[in-house]
Write a protein that holds these residues in place. Structure first.
Motif, PDB file in Angstrom:
ATOM      1  N   PHE A  62       0.822  -1.209   0.000  1.00 39.18           N
ATOM      2  CA  PHE A  62       0.000   0.000   0.000  1.00 39.18           C
ATOM      3  C   PHE A  62       0.859   1.264   0.000  1.00 39.18           C
TER       4      PHE A  62
ATOM      5  N   GLY B 246       2.511   4.735  -0.561  1.00 41.12           N
ATOM      6  CA  GLY B 246       1.894   6.003  -0.925  1.00 41.12           C
ATOM      7  C   GLY B 246       2.577   6.699  -2.077  1.00 41.12           C
TER       8      GLY B 246
ATOM      9  N   GLU C 251       2.170   7.364   4.962  1.00 37.38           N
ATOM     10  CA  GLU C 251       1.184   7.190   3.893  1.00 37.38           C
ATOM     11  C   GLU C 251       0.786   5.728   3.723  1.00 37.38           C
TER      12      GLU C 251
ATOM     13  N   ILE D  75      -3.036   4.240   4.268  1.00 36.17           N
ATOM     14  CA  ILE D  75      -3.772   3.574   3.186  1.00 36.17           C
ATOM     15  C   ILE D  75      -4.122   2.147   3.598  1.00 36.17           C
TER      16      ILE D  75
ATOM     17  N   HIS E 170      -9.006   1.977   1.797  1.00 36.75           N
ATOM     18  CA  HIS E 170      -7.631   2.088   1.296  1.00 36.75           C
ATOM     19  C   HIS E 170      -7.440   3.387   0.514  1.00 36.75           C
ATOM     20  N   GLU E 171      -8.019   4.459   1.031  1.00 32.06           N
ATOM     21  CA  GLU E 171      -7.976   5.750   0.346  1.00 32.06           C
ATOM     22  C   GLU E 171      -7.129   6.721   1.148  1.00 32.06           C
ATOM     23  N   LEU E 172      -6.235   7.417   0.466  1.00 33.62           N
ATOM     24  CA  LEU E 172      -5.411   8.429   1.116  1.00 33.62           C
ATOM     25  C   LEU E 172      -6.133   9.765   1.064  1.00 33.62           C
TER      26      LEU E 172
ATOM     27  N   GLU F 234      -2.125  13.530   2.074  1.00 28.11           N
ATOM     28  CA  GLU F 234      -0.762  13.037   1.918  1.00 28.11           C
ATOM     29  C   GLU F 234       0.080  13.453   3.116  1.00 28.11           C
TER      30      GLU F 234
ATOM     31  N   GLY G 236      -5.835   8.410   6.276  1.00 28.00           N
ATOM     32  CA  GLY G 236      -6.492   7.439   5.407  1.00 28.00           C
ATOM     33  C   GLY G 236      -7.919   7.187   5.841  1.00 28.00           C
TER      34      GLY G 236
END
Length: 321
Positions: free
Chosen positions: A273, A275, A292, A296, A302-304, A307, A320
């Motif tokens: 995962f 980043g 990161e 995630i 599993h979305e950032l 950052e 995340g």
């Protein structure tokens, strides 16, 4: 006597059907010990949604059984054991029971250690009591399945499975919690513990740091990164990091102050995962950027969301979900 806290503090989180988190507490005390009961309310009351003081009489536990997540008996353990034993039915439904002496020397979980009693005993330790844990995983210094569930802000769906999985914890055979994203159909044996998230929409704070970063630096970093989102501290499901940072005292102390768990991912999970932001740690030691990748990996989608940002040249944080 009753205290309700709309903004309950460090250890309070969303209740779940398995009673793994103690939020509504009753202190059962003899009249002559009421001063100590009130001292406990003052000392740890802000950590719970509500805390009541009930004066002891022979049927007090029976009268209030099922109304509270945990009873704190300010009395000899024998009295609490005799009065509560006939009321016990199922460990996943019964309230937890802790006893503490008038001098606040010992805090002894009698029943429901993994379902609130150990938590309350640890809180009483902040007032000087020694928490006498007898649950096998805690006695061995290991994190049982129920403790892992709380760290992940989840609850155990199939309680009977924890006998086998906690034995695996003691034997160092369980390994990390596996994650399965659906929709999928799963055929699981009786010795597979299933965890389900408590929150419908929360965030994960992926966190890296320099060695020796202080608690205040972590807290400031987390607060700052959340200020730039629509989420607050109450929306944090857990803090995620890498196993190489799992023993950072400052991180653990900061997470404890917020009342959230810390989940440490293995290197291979973080690599899966990784980043978008380049990280020097990959060049120097072969690890992807922890903040990161862990954000995630830990997020339900599993979305950032944010950052990584660096704070005070000591802590990096990503968000995340």
């Amino acid at each position: 006597m009753s205290t309700d806290n709309d903004d309950a503090g460090a250890h309070c989180s969303t209740p779940d059907s398995d009673g793994e988190v103690a939020e509504e507490i009753a202190i059962v005390s003899f009249g002559r010990k009421m001063d100590t009961a009130e001292e406990i309310v003052d000392g740890i009351g802000d950590r719970y949604a509500s805390i009541d003081v009930l004066e002891y009489h022979g049927e007090v536990f029976a009268e209030h059984w099922g109304e509270y997540d945990c009873f704190v008996g300010l009395m000899a353990s024998g009295i609490a054991m005799r009065k509560t034993a006939p009321l016990l039915d199922d460990k996943w439904d019964d309230p937890a029971v802790v006893v503490v002496d008038e001098e606040l020397t010992w805090a002894i979980p009698l029943t429901g250690g993994h379902h609130g009693a150990n938590q309350v005993a640890r809180d009483l330790a902040s007032m000087g009591a020694v928490p006498a844990m007898t649950t096998a995983s805690e006695a061995a210094g290991k994190q049982g399945v129920e403790e892992r569930a709380k760290a992940l802000d989840t609850h155990v769906v199939n309680g009977d499975s924890t006998v086998a999985t906690n034995l695996a914890v003691l034997d160092d055979d369980l390994g990390p919690v596996a994650r399965l994203d659906g929709p999928k159909a799963v055929l699981a044996a009786d010795d597979v513990t299933v965890l389900k998230r408590n929150e419908a929409d929360g965030v994960v704070l992926g966190t890296g740091s320099v060695s020796g970063a202080k608690k205040e630096q972590f807290l400031d970093a987390w607060e700052s990164v959340l200020d730039d989102t629509d989420y607050g501290v109450d929306d944090v499901e857990f803090v995620a990091t890498g196993t190489r940072k799992e023993d950072e005292d400052g991180l653990l102390e900061a997470a404890d102050e917020l009342g959230v768990g810390v989940v440490a991912f293995e290197k291979d999970t973080l690599e899966e995962f990784e980043g978008p932001t380049p990280s020097r740690s990959k060049e120097l030691i072969g690890w992807p950027g922890i903040s990161e990748a862990s954000a995630i990996a830990g997020g339900r989608d599993h979305e950032l969301l944010v950052e990584k940002e660096r704070y005070d040249d000591a802590v990096t944080v990503a968000v995340g979900r």
